[in-house]
Design an enzyme around this catalytic site. Structure first.
Site, PDB file in Angstrom:
ATOM      1  N   ASP A  21       9.583   3.006   1.496  1.00 10.39           N
ATOM      2  CA  ASP A  21       8.399   3.785   1.848  1.00 10.39           C
ATOM      3  C   ASP A  21       8.250   3.737   3.364  1.00 10.39           C
ATOM      4  OD1 ASP A  21       5.888   4.775   2.414  1.00 10.39           O
ATOM      5  OD2 ASP A  21       4.897   3.803   0.723  1.00 10.39           O
ATOM      6  N   PHE A  66       0.861  -1.175   0.000  1.00  8.20           N
ATOM      7  CA  PHE A  66       0.000   0.000   0.000  1.00  8.20           C
ATOM      8  C   PHE A  66       0.896   1.223   0.000  1.00  8.20           C
ATOM      9  CE2 PHE A  66      -2.283   3.548   1.821  1.00  8.20           C
ATOM     10  CZ  PHE A  66      -3.433   3.542   1.048  1.00  8.20           C
ATOM     11  N   LYS A  78       3.189  11.784   6.489  1.00 13.55           N
ATOM     12  CA  LYS A  78       2.398  11.642   7.716  1.00 13.55           C
ATOM     13  C   LYS A  78       3.004  12.384   8.900  1.00 13.55           C
ATOM     14  CE  LYS A  78      -0.089   7.512   6.264  1.00 13.55           C
ATOM     15  NZ  LYS A  78      -1.308   8.219   5.859  1.00 13.55           N
TER      16      LYS A  78
END
Length: 399
Positions: free
Chosen positions: A219, A134, A248
């Site tokens: 990531d 994801f 984030k």
């Protein structure tokens, strides 16, 4: 609270709670009821709701200037870049806004590097990705997803990606050919349910990338910046990627901030006009990002996540066989697989909400836990108590 006649597009299925305020690890709904937040906005709120240091940095910058675009320089951006590369042990930053933008940017950089440095024939650059990944929901990113809910009905899909099983370095070795420019991986897969690969996986992938002159792109948008008890999940196995993708928590839960961080021999392939963002690197984002980096540079968030993570792992492991079939923990981040006899993970989260604790399900039977790193040990213990009760449908505590 949104409902059947909501003006919002139905791209989320939230729990039926409407948050009005938050502080630290706690949030309060519109009726005044308080809840422990065990999601932290998917790690965006690593340092707690309304963290005083981060809010102060944002307020100070709001009184100065918030946006000038990259058409001009601003006095926060260069210091932010310098401080972030020092934290990462790299040389150059490409600032963006969202995590998906960081991933898209990393893809573009890898392709340009493949053509301009490695010498891959035009339009043949290929990136290896992992099953269960994801990395976001843009059209290009869902092109290499194997999650039907993210991918189905959004084609035609972007070419240039090859998928191999997550956790198998042997599969990567077999898939590498002269067109491969990068391997793009989550060091720990978050959306998939906090999936932790074998300890030798990333070190072996790093070696393969070095041997075949391929970039390793990590990531760390969910796993990075303190969540796993280290600055990066890659640190846990002694691996340094060629590019970090960050987001984030880099914005402290205040503004969207993301970045691609690497060395000049990779990020330096970009030329003026080839990539950009009106808001990327804006003064407000850079000021908040600098405050985040300062906090991480002390090592305190990482230490706290490591120590509280040991508490979390001990408590969750004890639940295996008691409504839980498996747990996976890295620092203050956990995936809890719910026994179907207990119900779905969504149902367990609803019972936890009734007990005053907020968490989120994924992939049917997994509850994700990612509390703000500032959570107290007592509150963390209480949250696991509520989870334990939620595994027994008839025994839901109220607060």
């Amino acid at each position: 609270m949104s409902g059947a006649r909501s003006a919002l597009a139905h791209n989320y299925h939230p729990l039926p709670v409407e948050i009005a305020s938050g502080e630290g690890a706690w949030v309060t709904d519109t009726s005044g009821r308080r809840y422990l937040d065990l999601l932290a906005a998917y790690s965006a709120v690593n340092f707690g709701h309304r963290n005083a240091e981060l809010v102060a940095a944002a307020k100070a910058q709001l009184d100065r200037v918030t946006l000038v675009s990259r058409a001009f320089e601003n006095d926060q951006l260069e210091p932010f870049a310098a401080e972030l590369v020092a934290l990462c042990g790299k040389e150059m930053v490409l600032p963006m806004n969202t995590g998906a933008e960081a991933v898209e940017s990393g893809i573009k950089v890898a392709r340009a590097w493949g053509y301009r440095v490695k010498g891959v024939p035009h339009d043949q650059a290929t990136i290896l990705v992992a099953s269960g990944n994801f990395h976001g929901r843009t059209t290009t990113i869902v092109s290499f997803s194997d999650d039907p809910s993210a991918r189905d009905d959004f084609g035609p899909y972007t070419p240039g990606f090859r998928m191999v099983p997550y956790g198998s370095a042997e599969a990567i070795a077999e898939a590498i050919d002269d067109t491969i420019v990068a391997v793009l991986l989550e060091p720990v897969q978050g959306e998939a349910g906090i999936i932790v690969p074998p300890d030798d996986y990333l070190p072996t992938v790093r070696r393969l990338c070095d041997e075949h002159r391929v970039l390793l792109i990590a990531d760390e948008i969910q796993s990075g910046l303190g969540r796993v008890g280290a600055t990066f999940a890659c640190d846990l196995v002694g691996v340094v990627p060629d590019l970090y993708l960050l987001g984030k928590a880099l914005g402290g839960g205040i503004v969207p901030v993301s970045a691609v961080v690497g060395d000049r021999d990779v990020l330096g392939v970009l030329r003026p006009g080839e990539h950009g963002s009106t808001f990327g690197g804006n003064p407000l984002a850079a000021a908040v990002g600098r405050a985040v980096v300062r906090m991480l540079a002390t090592g305190e968030p990482q230490r706290r996540a490591r120590e509280l993570g040991a508490v979390l792992e001990r408590r969750l492991t004890a639940l295996v066989g008691h409504g839980v079939t498996a747990v996976r923990v890295r620092g203050l981040w956990a995936g809890v697989d719910v026994d179907p006899a207990v119900g779905t993970a969504r149902q367990v989260c609803e019972r936890m909400m009734a007990g005053g604790v907020l968490a989120k399900d994924t992939h049917g039977q997994t509850v994700r836990l990612a509390p703000p790193i500032v959570i107290s040990e007592a509150d963390l213990e209480h949250a696991v108590d509520v989870l334990e009760h939620a595994l027994v449908p008839a025994a839901v505590p109220t607060t």
